[in-house]
Write a protein that holds these residues in place. Sequence first.
Motif, PDB file in Angstrom:
ATOM      1  N   GLY A 226       3.233   1.304  11.146  1.00  0.00           N
ATOM      2  CA  GLY A 226       4.047   1.685  10.056  1.00  0.00           C
ATOM      3  C   GLY A 226       3.719   2.748   9.038  1.00  0.00           C
ATOM      4  O   GLY A 226       4.270   2.970   8.045  1.00  0.00           O
ATOM      5  N   ALA A 227       2.703   3.745   9.452  1.00  0.00           N
ATOM      6  CA  ALA A 227       2.482   4.814   8.612  1.00  0.00           C
ATOM      7  C   ALA A 227       2.134   5.843   9.585  1.00  0.00           C
ATOM      8  O   ALA A 227       1.711   5.895  10.840  1.00  0.00           O
ATOM      9  CB  ALA A 227       1.175   4.475   7.954  1.00  0.00           C
TER      10      ALA A 227
ATOM     11  N   GLY B 239       2.156   2.599  -5.135  1.00  0.00           N
ATOM     12  CA  GLY B 239       1.888   1.333  -4.409  1.00  0.00           C
ATOM     13  C   GLY B 239       2.889   1.083  -3.342  1.00  0.00           C
ATOM     14  O   GLY B 239       2.871  -0.191  -2.910  1.00  0.00           O
ATOM     15  N   THR B 240       3.795   1.942  -2.874  1.00  0.00           N
ATOM     16  CA  THR B 240       4.545   1.607  -1.879  1.00  0.00           C
ATOM     17  C   THR B 240       4.658   2.690  -0.954  1.00  0.00           C
ATOM     18  O   THR B 240       4.653   4.092  -1.323  1.00  0.00           O
ATOM     19  CB  THR B 240       6.015   0.999  -2.184  1.00  0.00           C
ATOM     20  OG1 THR B 240       6.651   2.294  -2.712  1.00  0.00           O
ATOM     21  CG2 THR B 240       5.948  -0.115  -3.223  1.00  0.00           C
ATOM     22  N   TYR B 241       4.731   2.417   0.428  1.00  0.00           N
ATOM     23  CA  TYR B 241       4.805   3.427   1.512  1.00  0.00           C
ATOM     24  C   TYR B 241       5.911   2.876   2.614  1.00  0.00           C
ATOM     25  O   TYR B 241       5.634   1.625   3.065  1.00  0.00           O
ATOM     26  CB  TYR B 241       3.600   3.805   2.256  1.00  0.00           C
ATOM     27  CG  TYR B 241       3.491   4.518   3.278  1.00  0.00           C
ATOM     28  CD1 TYR B 241       3.222   6.275   3.027  1.00  0.00           C
ATOM     29  CD2 TYR B 241       4.087   4.320   4.597  1.00  0.00           C
ATOM     30  CE1 TYR B 241       3.519   6.899   4.019  1.00  0.00           C
ATOM     31  CE2 TYR B 241       3.786   5.316   5.529  1.00  0.00           C
ATOM     32  CZ  TYR B 241       3.440   6.582   5.310  1.00  0.00           C
ATOM     33  OH  TYR B 241       3.414   7.245   6.187  1.00  0.00           O
TER      34      TYR B 241
ATOM     35  N   PRO C 254      -1.632   7.937   5.081  1.00  0.00           N
ATOM     36  CA  PRO C 254      -2.687   7.520   4.415  1.00  0.00           C
ATOM     37  C   PRO C 254      -3.923   8.118   4.345  1.00  0.00           C
ATOM     38  O   PRO C 254      -4.795   7.945   3.445  1.00  0.00           O
ATOM     39  CB  PRO C 254      -2.838   6.109   5.152  1.00  0.00           C
ATOM     40  CG  PRO C 254      -2.072   6.026   6.400  1.00  0.00           C
ATOM     41  CD  PRO C 254      -1.141   7.225   6.174  1.00  0.00           C
TER      42      PRO C 254
ATOM     43  N   THR D  57       0.141   6.479  -4.061  1.00  0.00           N
ATOM     44  CA  THR D  57       0.847   5.580  -3.094  1.00  0.00           C
ATOM     45  C   THR D  57      -0.093   4.467  -2.717  1.00  0.00           C
ATOM     46  O   THR D  57       0.443   3.301  -2.462  1.00  0.00           O
ATOM     47  CB  THR D  57       1.078   6.584  -1.873  1.00  0.00           C
ATOM     48  OG1 THR D  57       1.973   7.470  -2.301  1.00  0.00           O
ATOM     49  CG2 THR D  57       1.583   5.868  -0.821  1.00  0.00           C
ATOM     50  N   TRP D  58      -1.226   4.536  -2.477  1.00  0.00           N
ATOM     51  CA  TRP D  58      -2.150   3.735  -1.776  1.00  0.00           C
ATOM     52  C   TRP D  58      -2.735   2.733  -2.534  1.00  0.00           C
ATOM     53  O   TRP D  58      -3.647   1.996  -2.315  1.00  0.00           O
ATOM     54  CB  TRP D  58      -3.026   4.443  -0.634  1.00  0.00           C
ATOM     55  CG  TRP D  58      -2.273   4.855   0.370  1.00  0.00           C
ATOM     56  CD1 TRP D  58      -1.695   6.218   0.424  1.00  0.00           C
ATOM     57  CD2 TRP D  58      -1.561   4.359   1.398  1.00  0.00           C
ATOM     58  NE1 TRP D  58      -1.064   6.598   1.791  1.00  0.00           N
ATOM     59  CE2 TRP D  58      -0.790   5.168   2.198  1.00  0.00           C
ATOM     60  CE3 TRP D  58      -1.336   2.926   1.786  1.00  0.00           C
ATOM     61  CZ2 TRP D  58      -0.024   4.979   3.338  1.00  0.00           C
ATOM     62  CZ3 TRP D  58      -0.619   2.384   3.012  1.00  0.00           C
ATOM     63  CH2 TRP D  58       0.125   3.655   3.815  1.00  0.00           C
ATOM     64  N   CYS D  59      -2.742   2.941  -3.932  1.00  0.00           N
ATOM     65  CA  CYS D  59      -3.204   1.911  -4.788  1.00  0.00           C
ATOM     66  C   CYS D  59      -2.425   0.879  -4.921  1.00  0.00           C
ATOM     67  O   CYS D  59      -1.250   0.671  -4.863  1.00  0.00           O
ATOM     68  CB  CYS D  59      -3.254   2.604  -6.413  1.00  0.00           C
ATOM     69  SG  CYS D  59      -3.605   1.415  -7.588  1.00  0.00           S
ATOM     70  N   PRO D  60      -2.826  -0.371  -4.525  1.00  0.00           N
ATOM     71  CA  PRO D  60      -2.318  -1.576  -4.231  1.00  0.00           C
ATOM     72  C   PRO D  60      -1.490  -1.956  -5.525  1.00  0.00           C
ATOM     73  O   PRO D  60      -0.298  -2.587  -5.437  1.00  0.00           O
ATOM     74  CB  PRO D  60      -3.200  -2.698  -3.927  1.00  0.00           C
ATOM     75  CG  PRO D  60      -4.462  -2.008  -3.640  1.00  0.00           C
ATOM     76  CD  PRO D  60      -4.505  -0.837  -4.237  1.00  0.00           C
ATOM     77  N   VAL D  61      -1.841  -1.667  -6.755  1.00  0.00           N
ATOM     78  CA  VAL D  61      -0.873  -1.727  -8.028  1.00  0.00           C
ATOM     79  C   VAL D  61      -0.281  -0.557  -8.544  1.00  0.00           C
ATOM     80  O   VAL D  61       0.063  -0.564  -9.590  1.00  0.00           O
ATOM     81  CB  VAL D  61      -1.829  -2.594  -8.863  1.00  0.00           C
ATOM     82  CG1 VAL D  61      -2.495  -4.051  -8.600  1.00  0.00           C
ATOM     83  CG2 VAL D  61      -3.030  -1.818  -9.405  1.00  0.00           C
TER      84      VAL D  61
ATOM     85  N   LEU E 136      -0.406  -4.295   2.332  1.00  0.00           N
ATOM     86  CA  LEU E 136       0.248  -4.770   0.906  1.00  0.00           C
ATOM     87  C   LEU E 136       1.139  -3.577   0.590  1.00  0.00           C
ATOM     88  O   LEU E 136       2.211  -3.525   0.449  1.00  0.00           O
ATOM     89  CB  LEU E 136      -0.752  -5.001   0.020  1.00  0.00           C
ATOM     90  CG  LEU E 136      -0.236  -5.416  -1.531  1.00  0.00           C
ATOM     91  CD1 LEU E 136      -1.545  -6.190  -2.204  1.00  0.00           C
ATOM     92  CD2 LEU E 136       0.671  -4.473  -2.161  1.00  0.00           C
ATOM     93  N   VAL E 137       0.700  -2.279   0.895  1.00  0.00           N
ATOM     94  CA  VAL E 137       1.329  -1.048   0.407  1.00  0.00           C
ATOM     95  C   VAL E 137       2.492  -0.527   1.620  1.00  0.00           C
ATOM     96  O   VAL E 137       3.706  -0.274   1.001  1.00  0.00           O
ATOM     97  CB  VAL E 137       0.482   0.341   0.279  1.00  0.00           C
ATOM     98  CG1 VAL E 137       1.166   1.439  -0.057  1.00  0.00           C
ATOM     99  CG2 VAL E 137      -0.453  -0.145  -0.914  1.00  0.00           C
TER     100      VAL E 137
ATOM    101  N   HIS F 275       3.663  -2.678   3.744  1.00  0.00           N
ATOM    102  CA  HIS F 275       4.589  -3.647   4.259  1.00  0.00           C
ATOM    103  C   HIS F 275       4.889  -4.625   3.304  1.00  0.00           C
ATOM    104  O   HIS F 275       5.563  -5.828   3.724  1.00  0.00           O
ATOM    105  CB  HIS F 275       3.773  -4.399   5.600  1.00  0.00           C
ATOM    106  CG  HIS F 275       3.438  -3.095   6.704  1.00  0.00           C
ATOM    107  ND1 HIS F 275       4.524  -2.746   7.407  1.00  0.00           N
ATOM    108  CD2 HIS F 275       2.364  -2.849   7.097  1.00  0.00           C
ATOM    109  CE1 HIS F 275       3.963  -2.012   8.345  1.00  0.00           C
ATOM    110  NE2 HIS F 275       2.592  -1.948   8.143  1.00  0.00           N
TER     111      HIS F 275
ATOM    112  N   ARG G 110       0.635  -8.184  -9.163  1.00  0.00           N
ATOM    113  CA  ARG G 110       1.439  -7.527  -8.089  1.00  0.00           C
ATOM    114  C   ARG G 110       2.112  -8.352  -6.978  1.00  0.00           C
ATOM    115  O   ARG G 110       3.084  -8.056  -6.625  1.00  0.00           O
ATOM    116  CB  ARG G 110       0.169  -6.477  -7.319  1.00  0.00           C
ATOM    117  CG  ARG G 110       0.647  -5.843  -6.105  1.00  0.00           C
ATOM    118  CD  ARG G 110       1.693  -4.710  -6.659  1.00  0.00           C
ATOM    119  NE  ARG G 110       1.966  -3.668  -5.379  1.00  0.00           N
ATOM    120  CZ  ARG G 110       2.891  -3.461  -4.953  1.00  0.00           C
ATOM    121  NH1 ARG G 110       3.975  -4.342  -5.537  1.00  0.00           N
ATOM    122  NH2 ARG G 110       3.189  -2.852  -4.179  1.00  0.00           N
TER     123      ARG G 110
END
Lengths: 374, 259
Positions: A41-42, A65-67, A84, A353-357, B178-179, B181, B223
């Motif tokens: 997915g990336a 926080g989303t991709y 990533p 982008t890749w910071c979970p929060v 998490l990011v 999916h 989150r």
Amino acid sequence: MSRQPDVPSSMVFLPHEGLSGLLDHLRSEGYRCLGPVVRDGAIQMEPVAHPDAFPIGFRDRQEKGTYALEDAGDARMFAFANGPQGLKPWLFSPRETLWHVARRGTALAFEPAEIDAAPLAVIGIRSCDLAAIAIQDRHFLGGARPDPAYAARRGGLFVVAVNCTHAGPTCFCVSTGDGPAARAGFDVALTELEDGFVAAAGSERGERALAGLGLAPAGGAREAAAHERVAAAGSAQTRSLPGRDLQAALLANLLHPRWEAVAGRCLSCGNCTLVCPTCFCHCEREEVSSGGASAEHYREWDSCFSEGHAFIHGLQVRPDIRSRYRQWLTHKLGGWHDQFGRSGCVGCGRCITWCPVGIDITEEAAAVCGAATP
Amino acid sequence: MARLRVSVHKFSSCDGCQLALLNRVEEVMRLADRVAFVHFAELGYVNPDAPVDVAFVEGSVSTPEEVMRIRELRKNARTLVTIGACATAGGIQALRNLQADGRAWVAALYPSPEHVSLLGTSHAISRYVAVDLELWGCPVDSRQVFSAIQALALGVMPINPRDSVCMACKREGNVCVLVAHGAPCMGPVTRSGCGALCPRFGRACYACYGPSEQVNGLALTQRLASLGLDPDAIARRFLSINNAAGPFTEAGLRARASQ
């Protein structure tokens, strides 16, 4: 490796279907080819045999926080911002044995680790990541004792850069001065149009690679279209840092309440630092094997968000998330100017982008420094 | 060189962590000139009261008999190492600690509860005796335990990482579940050591390795809520295998209270 600015470049047109010829040439020269492929997915840099494996038609959607990826169904191969990771894992390995030690009777024998330095050709590196490699070069190769493993891999690297014609919402390379066009550090640079690429060489071996493909000149119209697309990607960027040199502003605001506020949201998980293409921190450890007959000394990626990073004998100098986040930002955007003569940020936006929060370095820097900082 | 005398003891547990050792038994046996198993019932050695250099303890303290036994064991062991979530944090069975009467569940679960002698709580070994090294996980990672035995045989403390699963994911080259999916991954608050096993296969981490060195439970709670998890679902993510580990108890109870 880079072309002198006063030497005119002769741009050629490389149709999409001609890219496989470039890969064939690189393989015949002994290179293992890496390129972008969709995995899990990336879009990631992986060994590729043929451009069919590239993310043809894919677009990325990146936000804090989303991709996500979506298939636009067209022929474009590089119409995404970035994945990533840049090239960091391929040059500065996430885990690498530095030496072995073995018992020989009562003595210990130290042996250097073997270095896998098979030459790599990488297709699709962006300007932000090229700027990051230039910084990592200074870190790993700039001192009196260059890192042998990094040097071996770096020395064999052939770079096919791609100028960005698609900026993601998390991109801000224009504000750091690192994009969207590759200016140095490549052997070949491509700018993608609907039916192929405007290609330019940046080195002698790049010239040889293009010359062997028998390509026609790109022509003024294509060159203009390529230039226009890259410029459009630059002006499409919506994020920016409040200045190129924030060292004074950051150091003047070490007690700013924003540090406490961001610490409330920060997981201190270390993702930002490990996706950052310029972060180079690592730790070194020993692992016993063969029942104690030998041991391996290895290094692996570490982070200023880790406890061990700020632990000096008997003392934890950065005991909380506030001080760790502040260390990261003040070093990255401040201390690097002393160390490397520039900021450590190349505007790739991965830490956003890749910071979970979804913590945004551009927002935090602006809040701490004040938006009016030059 | 004297061999390292090692014992493996079981308390309240499922035996899975002992299996982690047995999974590498051939390698363990190759250490025979350095390591001697004195007590390891699953391997056929039975001598629970023998003095040892290193005692590995699986399972939590959950019965009155176990309270006595762990105290005796401590006297007999120069180094005491807990293996797994039960021994290190009380295990899934510590969920009863959160009830008003922890013994009430026995009546609900067993047809003849009078035969079950049980404490009202399930606690980590460290609640009762001093522990020298804690290896987390449900189960522990066999490579980690094997590596620990080798290090202890040489008299050095084993590598026992406390950084987050995220760090391991990034070193492994895993795509963030998490990011990318929207998976409710506990990796940012969970300590590494498992090799990021679940995210490597596209699954969200469920925190079986317990809290990482610095947990921001509230930030992850917010989150997870933004991903669509309701407070009860979030509480269950924290109050699972390592529910009795301090930062997870706190985050889970806070999420539950916010319902």
